[in-house]
Design an enzyme around this catalytic site. Structure first.
Site, PDB file in Angstrom:
ATOM      1  N   GLU A  22       0.837  -1.198   0.000  1.00 20.63           N
ATOM      2  CA  GLU A  22       0.000   0.000   0.000  1.00 20.63           C
ATOM      3  C   GLU A  22       0.875   1.253   0.000  1.00 20.63           C
ATOM      4  O   GLU A  22       1.198   1.805   1.059  1.00 20.63           O
ATOM      5  CB  GLU A  22      -0.942   0.015   1.206  1.00 20.63           C
ATOM      6  CG  GLU A  22      -1.975  -1.097   1.163  1.00 20.63           C
ATOM      7  CD  GLU A  22      -3.111  -0.865   2.136  1.00 20.63           C
ATOM      8  OE1 GLU A  22      -3.066   0.144   2.871  1.00 20.63           O
ATOM      9  OE2 GLU A  22      -4.041  -1.680   2.160  1.00 20.63           O
ATOM     10  N   HIS A  74      -0.428   4.426   2.073  1.00 26.57           N
ATOM     11  CA  HIS A  74      -0.725   4.399   3.506  1.00 26.57           C
ATOM     12  C   HIS A  74       0.460   4.932   4.307  1.00 26.57           C
ATOM     13  O   HIS A  74       1.469   4.264   4.484  1.00 26.57           O
ATOM     14  CB  HIS A  74      -1.054   2.967   3.939  1.00 26.57           C
ATOM     15  CG  HIS A  74      -1.451   2.835   5.377  1.00 26.57           C
ATOM     16  ND1 HIS A  74      -2.760   2.773   5.791  1.00 26.57           N
ATOM     17  CD2 HIS A  74      -0.704   2.760   6.501  1.00 26.57           C
ATOM     18  CE1 HIS A  74      -2.803   2.643   7.105  1.00 26.57           C
ATOM     19  NE2 HIS A  74      -1.561   2.647   7.555  1.00 26.57           N
TER      20      HIS A  74
END
Length: 280
Positions: free
Chosen positions: A247, A250
């Site tokens: 990710e 994030h």
């Protein structure tokens, strides 16, 4: 912040209108990692991503040295199912993952809204972060803007109850096995700490998808986020350690000293503190 943010917000508002439905369905779509979506992407129910790590409110200002694993876990409590309830959820470096849970009633006391552009205009708890993390995010966004990088915030604080709704809806749509690769069970979401913020950009149409890591914004974050106390929490190729897919969007606040060490060592937060999720 500046004129470019105003223009960005106008564009984002139009984009949000075209993407949004309503209530929890809208929230889930805004926070859904597009790289995980399949046929259900066409449905009103969309997925939202997970959480993990961070520790140090009482014991660690931004540049305080990290705790040893023993110091970090001395207040922890082992639950009946074998998972651990973290004993110091207020710590800026608290490690939360599939094996380390926050108390269900935990809500950070110092939540505030950082002065950065979001891709939606309405007031929402997911705009919030803890005070120190919010101020650091503002510095990061300002530095990015100075370098010609236009970042947009997407999703920050997420309560236990909201994570529960999101997780259960994702299981209904995608099944538990797939859901567990991108969405946290309630209590195990890093967003509940108030120390995480998902960010995106126009290059990926303000979505949360892995291709963000190849954009100029994603590459800038990977290179510079640690300078402002943040790490890319879910590293590429580290799913067996973090429990979640890559990710690049994030961001997790841990303070400048820890973030710099994590970046220099190119490790996950679990590796850095020696706290791994249990095998499933």
């Amino acid at each position: 912040m500046k004129k470019v943010w105003i223009l960005t917000l106008l564009c984002l508002s139009l984009t949000a209108c075209s993407l949004a439905s309503s209530g929890d369905e809208q929230e889930a779509k805004e926070d859904a990692p597009a790289s995980s979506q399949k046929e259900a992407e066409k449905n009103a129910s969309e997925k939202e991503d997970h959480t993990s790590s961070g520790e140090g409110k009482e014991q660690a200002p931004t540049d305080q040295k990290k705790d040893s694993p023993s110091a970090k876990t001395e207040k922890d409590k082992v639950l009946e199912d074998g998972t651990v309830e973290v004993g110091d959820p207020d710590s800026l470096q608290v490690v939360v993952n599939k094996n380390r849970k926050l108390p269900g009633d935990y809500v950070p006391e110092d939540l505030t809204v950082p002065n950065v552009p979001f891709y939606f205009q309405e007031d929402h708890p997911k705009k919030q972060m803890r005070e120190e993390a919010a101020r650091a995010l503002e510095e990061l966004f300002e530095a990015a803007e100075e370098d010609g990088i236009e970042l947009v915030a997407a999703s920050g604080y997420r309560s236990y109850e909201r994570q529960k709704r999101i997780y259960e809806r994702n299981v209904e749509v995608y099944g538990k096995e797939e859901t567990d690769t991108f969405s946290a069970q309630p209590g195990t979401s890093e967003h509940q700490t108030g120390l995480a913020m998902d960010v995106t950009s126009a290059q990926v149409a303000f979505k949360l998808e892995q291709s963000f890591g190849k954009t100029t914004e994603g590459e800038w974050l990977a290179e510079h986020a640690h300078e402002y106390g943040f790490i890319i929490r879910y590293r590429e190729g580290a799913k067996d350690i973090t429990g979640y897919m890559y990710e690049p969007w994030h961001l997790r606040y841990v303070g400048k000293e820890v973030s710099s060490d994590v970046h220099a060592q190119a490790v996950t937060l679990e590796e850095f503190f020696g706290l791994y999720p249990s095998a499933e």
